[in-house]
Design an enzyme around this catalytic site. Structure first.
Site, PDB file in Angstrom:
ATOM      1  N   CYS A  39       8.749  21.968 -24.374  1.00 12.71           N
ATOM      2  CA  CYS A  39       7.373  22.063 -24.845  1.00 12.71           C
ATOM      3  C   CYS A  39       6.675  20.711 -24.949  1.00 12.71           C
ATOM      4  O   CYS A  39       5.607  20.510 -24.380  1.00 12.71           O
ATOM      5  CB  CYS A  39       7.360  22.783 -26.197  1.00 12.71           C
ATOM      6  SG  CYS A  39       5.709  23.047 -26.859  1.00 12.71           S
ATOM      7  N   HIS A  48       2.746  20.237 -28.955  1.00 10.80           N
ATOM      8  CA  HIS A  48       4.061  20.693 -29.400  1.00 10.80           C
ATOM      9  C   HIS A  48       4.061  20.931 -30.904  1.00 10.80           C
ATOM     10  O   HIS A  48       3.641  20.088 -31.688  1.00 10.80           O
ATOM     11  CB  HIS A  48       5.122  19.647 -29.052  1.00 10.80           C
ATOM     12  CG  HIS A  48       6.485  19.981 -29.568  1.00 10.80           C
ATOM     13  ND1 HIS A  48       7.052  21.231 -29.423  1.00 10.80           N
ATOM     14  CD2 HIS A  48       7.399  19.229 -30.229  1.00 10.80           C
ATOM     15  CE1 HIS A  48       8.261  21.235 -29.964  1.00 10.80           C
ATOM     16  NE2 HIS A  48       8.484  20.035 -30.461  1.00 10.80           N
TER      17      HIS A  48
END
Length: 478
Positions: free
Chosen positions: A70, A126
Site C-alpha cells: 500500500c 497509506h
C-alpha cells in the site's frame, strides 16, 4: 528521439489545447485484483459499474502497480516516482519524512498549483497499522483545499460487527484477517459516507476546475460488508483460484520467504477457504456499487461532459495462490490491477489496451490531458498516445519493486523477477498466466532474461530507516 516520445509530445500538445480546462475524478480502490469484468482474472466478480466506466474510456488490461504494498504503491502514484527513485519500499516508512522526496511536488499539489480546486476523501494515502493511526495514516494535508472527513483523518470510523473482539469474528488471530455479514444500511459504511460527500461535490458548480480524489477502502480486510453483498455470492457458487501442490518447488529462497501460509493452512483445516473468497467477492461488489454511485453523481451533475475519470487499484491480491494471501510479492496475482482512463473527446471510448503500463503513468498522463507541465521529471510515461490509439505497440516493459533491489519486469509476454542477491524467476505470461512454472534455470531463455534485465533500475535509492519493521516482511529488505 524515438517514436514513442514523439507520440507522447503530440498527445500532450493536443490535450493542452483542449478547452475548457477539464475536471478530474480520481478513484483509488484498495486491494482490488484482476477479478473485475473483462480482465479474465483467476477469479471473477461481476462489476457492472467498472464496466460502465470502461465503456467510456480505455481499459488497460496489462496494468501493474509500481510496488505490491500500500504505502510504496500510493507514494509512487502521488509522487510519480518509482520506489527505486524515492527509497520508499515498505509500508512502515513515512514518505513525508523522506529526504529524497523533500520539496517534490505531489499530484494534488501539482493540480493545486495549476489553478485547480483540490478536494479529497477516503483512503488515498497509506493507513498505517494501529487502531488510532489507520484513520489518519501517512496523510499529507497540505495540498488539499478540502478533505473528508477532515485534513487530519482520511477515513470515517469503520462499522464493526456487534461486540466481538477486535477483528476476531472467525476466531482466527492473524491481525485483521476477518470477515462478517453486517446487518446495517449501506449508507452507514465508511466508504458510503465518503462517496456521498464526493457526490455532493460532483453535483455543484465550482469556480475553478476540480481535482476530486476519492479513496474506497474495500475490498481491504477485514471484509465487514452488508449481508446483501454476501447474498450476491452464494457459497456453493464460489470458485477458488487454481493451486498446485508442487507450486513452490521451483522457487528461489527469497520467493518462499514471507509467504502467508499460516492463513492458507488455517482456511484449509477449517474448511473456510470458500468463505474467505466469498467475503472478498462481497467486498468487491460493494466497492463496485460505490463506483456506480460516483458515476451517477457525475453523470447527473454539471461537470459530466468535461471530467476525466481515472480508476485504479493500489495492487492486486492473492487468495491462496502459491499458499499466499494479501500482497507483498512480485507475481502476476499481486501486481496486476484494474486501471481505466475515461476522458470525453480525448480517448477512444470503450477500447481495451494490452500494452504493459504502470500506475506511475497516472501523474504524467493526467498532466498531459489537462495541459499542465510537471515541475520535475517523473518516472512514468504519458499514456495519451495509447488513449488515442490503444493498438499502438510501444515495445515497453514496466518495473514492479518489492523491497530494496527486488524487482519484477513485466513485458507484453514475460515476467522476470530478480532478487537482491541475484536469485531469479521467469514466467511465460501467455502460456502460463498463473505463474506456475519458473523458467529462469532453463538455458533456452538466457537471451530473454538478458533483454528483460535491461529494464531493471540502474540505481536503487537507499531506504530511509523505519521505526517499526514487520517480521513477516523483513526478508524483502535485507
Amino acid at each position: 528521439m524515438n517514436a514513442w516520445i514523439i507520440a507522447a509530445l503530440i498527445g500532450s500538445l493536443f490535450a493542452a489545447n483542449a478547452d475548457p480546462m477539464p475536471n478530474v475524478l480520481f478513484i483509488a480502490i484498495d486491494d482490488l485484483n484482476a477479478c473485475a469484468d473483462g480482465m479474465n482474472g483467476e477469479t471473477s466478480v461481476h462489476t457492472p459499474n467498472i464496466s460502465r466506466l470502461a465503456d467510456k474510456g480505455v481499459f488497460f488490461l496489462n496494468a501493474h502497480c509500481a510496488a505490491p504494498a500500500c504505502n510504496p504503491s500510493r507514494t509512487s502514484v502521488m509522487t510519480g516516482l518509482a520506489p527505486a527513485s524515492s527509497g520508499i519500499y515498505l509500508n512502515e516508512q513515512d514518505w513525508r519524512k523522506s529526504k529524497t522526496l523533500a520539496g517534490h511536488i505531489t499530484l494534488p499539489e501539482h493540480f493545486q498549483q495549476n489553478g485547480y480546486k483540490t478536494m479529497g476523501g477516503g483512503k488515498l494515502y497509506h493507513a498505517h497499522t494501529g487502531r488510532t493511526s489507520m484513520y489518519a495514516g501517512f496523510m499529507d494535508p497540505k495540498p488539499w483545499d478540502a478533505y473528508f472527513p477532515s485534513k487530519e483523518t482520511q477515513m470515517p470510523i469503520e462499522v464493526r460487527p456487534g461486540q466481538v473482539p477486535m477483528h476476531n469474528v472467525n476466531r482466527f488471530s492473524a491481525g485483521r484477517f476477518d470477515w462478517a455479514e453486517l446487518d446495517i444500511d449501506v449508507a452507514e459504511m465508511a466508504d458510503a459516507q465518503v462517496v456521498e460527500w464526493a457526490g455532493e461535490q460532483l453535483s455543484q458548480t465550482h469556480e475553478k476546475p476540480l481535482f476530486l480524489a476519492v479513496g474506497i477502502f474495500r475490498p481491504h480486510i477485514p471484509w465487514y460488508t452488508p449481508k446483501t453483498y454476501f447474498d450476491l455470492h452464494p457459497l456453493d457458487q464460489v470458485v477458488l483460484p487454481e493451486t498446485r501442490k508442487d507450486d513452490l518447488d521451483d522457487l528461489p529462497a527469497p520467493a518462499k520467504a514471507a509467504l502467508n501460509v499460516k492463513w492458507q493452512k488455517w482456511l484449509e483445516e477449517t474448511g473456510k477457504w470458500e468463505q474467505a473468497v466469498q467475503a472478498y467477492n462481497a467486498s468487491v461488489s460493494f466497492a463496485d456499487d460505490m463506483i456506480g454511485q460516483l458515476l451517477t453523481s457525475l453523470e447527473n451533475g454539471p461537470m459530466a461532459d468535461n471530467t476525466i475519470v481515472v480508476l485504479w487499484s493500489d495492487h492486486g491480491y492473492h487468495l491462496g495462490q502459491k499458499q499466499h494471501w494479501e500482497k507483498f510479492k512480485l507475481w502476476e496475482q499481486t501486481t496486476r490491477v484494474p486501471f481505466i482512463v475515461a476522458a470525453p473527446g480525448l480517448v477512444r471510448a470503450g477500447e481495451t489496451c494490452r500494452e504493459p503500463v504502470s500506475l506511475l503513468d497516472i501523474y504524467p498522463t493526467l498532466s498531459a490531458l489537462c495541459g499542465t507541465m510537471p515541475a520535475k521529471e517523473l518516472d512514468g510515461d504519458s499514456l495519451v498516445p495509447l488513449l488515442q490509439n490503444p493498438r499502438l505497440e510501444t515495445g515497453r516493459s514496466v518495473v514492479i519493486t518489492q523491497g530494496y533491489k527486488n524487482h519484477a519486469v513485466r513485458s507484453d509476454k514475460w515476467r522476470y523477477i530478480r532478487y537482491e542477491q541475484g536469485e531469479e524467476e521467469l514466467y511465460d505470461q501467455i502460456n502460463d498466466p498463473k505463474n506456475f512454472t519458473n523458467l529462469a534455470s532453463n538455458p533456452e531463455y538466457k537471451t530473454v532474461i538478458a533483454e528483460l534485465s535491461t529494464w531493471l533500475p540502474k540505481d536503487n535509492a537507499p531506504s530511509p530507516p523505519s521505526k517499526k519493521k514487520s517480521k513477516r516482511r523483513k526478508s524483502n529488505h535485507k
